[in-house]
Design a protein around this motif. Structure first.
Motif, short mmCIF file in Angstrom:
data_model
loop_
_atom_site.label_atom_id
_atom_site.label_comp_id
_atom_site.label_asym_id
_atom_site.label_seq_id
_atom_site.Cartn_x
_atom_site.Cartn_y
_atom_site.Cartn_z
N SER A 149 0.84 -1.20 0.00
CA SER A 149 0.00 0.00 0.00
C SER A 149 0.87 1.24 0.00
N VAL A 150 0.40 2.27 -0.69
CA VAL A 150 0.99 3.61 -0.60
C VAL A 150 -0.12 4.55 -0.16
N VAL A 151 0.21 5.46 0.76
CA VAL A 151 -0.76 6.45 1.22
C VAL A 151 -0.10 7.83 1.20
N LYS A 191 5.63 2.51 -9.32
CA LYS A 191 6.85 1.70 -9.18
C LYS A 191 6.97 1.08 -7.79
N ARG A 192 6.49 1.77 -6.79
CA ARG A 192 6.68 1.31 -5.41
C ARG A 192 5.64 0.28 -4.99
N LEU A 193 4.56 0.14 -5.76
CA LEU A 193 3.51 -0.81 -5.40
C LEU A 193 3.76 -2.19 -6.00
N PHE A 248 -3.47 2.30 -3.55
CA PHE A 248 -3.02 3.66 -3.23
C PHE A 248 -4.18 4.45 -2.66
N GLY A 249 -3.98 5.03 -1.45
CA GLY A 249 -4.96 5.92 -0.85
C GLY A 249 -4.43 7.34 -0.84
#
Length: 419
Positions: free
Chosen positions: A269-271, A293-295, A301-302
């Motif tokens: 997850s990215v927030v 790229k980071r997921l 993504f939130g």
């Protein structure tokens, strides 16, 4: 009577001249009679249909509001119109900072202006705007070094300042209110909502872009997640680390002094909460691509973002305003379309959910403003002067008016990788 009410109602004689070392050039208004006359004519034309009262020292009253309407008291008309004529998008706020005009209900005065923002300047004059308006300076471009400088100018002012007017969650972004909730409860509701959009649960590995003072990381770690949180504010990192340690979660949260462009690793997850406004339009593709790229495949993504209508965003993209000069250098508010297009063009993620709650932001700002006024004596003790007081008073009320009028909004988005 509180200190803040005295300051708001006071005439200019009660305000000391701005300290030249802190506020260079602010004490002396610009001098351009022709531009001042043009500004006065446009101002008088604009306010005659607004739901407020504008009063002058000679007893003149303008505006369409009745006796109960918010009152804008112009105390030094000549200085006010010269500042307005030199640069309306900066001079209007500066004239409040130095006491050329004042108001008891500042947000109430600013809201009618915000409601009519696109029509205050006649359409036939708007075509010349690009020749008259200042553009954002190259020094405030959001390169890695530029971003660090821009963030430092606002978020590193003083942790004590922010602690004075924020609630115990130390969240400096819109709350999401449920029935009967106080500000802290509403901030936690907001965090739970954005974490849900990001699919954060026990065992999740989470990347947070924009630490703030650590509350989102604490909330995510309390769900059993492992969090890497990025900030470029040294002051925020110090307090965030302390708050995370106090919550007993240092083993689950790693706060790094790192620009999002230098992020590494893969996450479930990215927030990111209200950080995109500081990215800069030319860097949005890099921001969105970094998230992609980071997921990991199947990641989520939130995002929480202040937004404005797309056509207004395009018109304001290069403008240099009072907010840029004094509050958020290098900032630009995106539109929903810009976010959706940016995610589509730079990632595999698809929109999975969205909500808008701009009136909750107006309520949040009102509460912050009230607390700022109540705590002003404490804040003054941190080394801030009366000009700073009126600057932040204007900033909070100006922002509240923007949300109250609907000129700006706030959205939460959920994006999901379909792989």
């Amino acid at each position: 009577m509180s200190t803040s009410s005295v300051d708001r109602a006071a005439g200019p004689a009660s305000l000391p001249a701005p300290d030249e070392t802190r506020w260079p050039g602010l004490a002396t208004p610009p001098h351009s009679p022709l531009r001042a006359r043009a500004a006065e004519a446009l101002f008088r034309r604009a306010v005659k249909n607004l739901d407020l009262r504008v009063t002058f020292p000679d007893g003149t009253v303008l505006g369409a509001g009745g006796p109960e309407a918010p009152e804008m008291r112009i105390l030094r008309p000549s200085a006010f119109f010269h500042r307005l004529g030199a640069d309306a998008k900066i001079g209007f706020g500066e004239s409040y900072m130095v006491g050329d005009w004042t108001a008891e209900d500042l947000a109430g005065v600013l809201t009618p202006f915000a409601e009519k923002l696109t029509t205050i300047v006649p359409l036939f004059l708007q075509r010349f705007r690009r020749f008259a308006e200042r553009v954002q300076p190259a020094a405030e471009e959001n390169t890695i070094e530029g971003s660090r400088s821009n963030i430092h100018r606002h978020y590193d002012l003083s942790n004590d300042l922010f602690s004075a007017f924020l609630d115990e969650s130390m969240m400096y972004s819109s709350a999401l209110f449920g029935p009967g909730e106080d500000l802290t409860q509403a901030q936690h509701r907001k965090l739970d909502s954005v974490l849900d959009y990001a699919g954060v649960r026990e065992g999740s590995e989470v990347l947070e872009i924009g630490t703030g003072w650590g509350e989102l990381s604490i909330r995510a770690a309390s769900r059993g997640a492992k969090v890497t949180s990025l900030t470029i504010s040294q002051e925020q990192k110090v307090l965030a680390d302390a708050r995370i340690a106090e919550a007993g979660l240092s083993d689950r949260v790693d706060v790094q002094l790192c620009d999002y462009r230098n992020a590494t690793g893969q996450y479930d997850s990215v927030v990111s909460v209200e950080m995109i406004e500081a990215v800069g339009q030319s860097y949005w593709p890099t921001f969105f691509a970094t998230i992609g790229k980071r997921l990991r495949p199947g990641g989520r993504f939130g995002l929480q973002a202040i937004t404005m209508d797309h056509d207004r965003m395009l018109a304001a993209a290069r403008s240099y305003t009072w907010i840029h000069k004094y509050i958020f250098p290098g900032g630009i508010i995106p539109s929903v379309q810009a976010i959706e297009d940016g995610m589509r063009d730079n990632t595999r993620l698809k929109l999975a959910g969205m909500r808008e709650f701009g009136q909750d932001y107006a309520r949040t700002l009102k509460l912050w403003g009230e607390r700022f006024h109540q705590r002003w004596d404490d804040i003054r003790g941190f080394g801030f002067d009366d000009v700073f007081h009126r600057m932040w008073e204007f900033y909070l009320a100006y922002s509240e008016a923007g949300f109250r009028s609907g000129h700006i909004k706030v959205h939460q988005f959920g994006f999901a990788d379909p792989r």
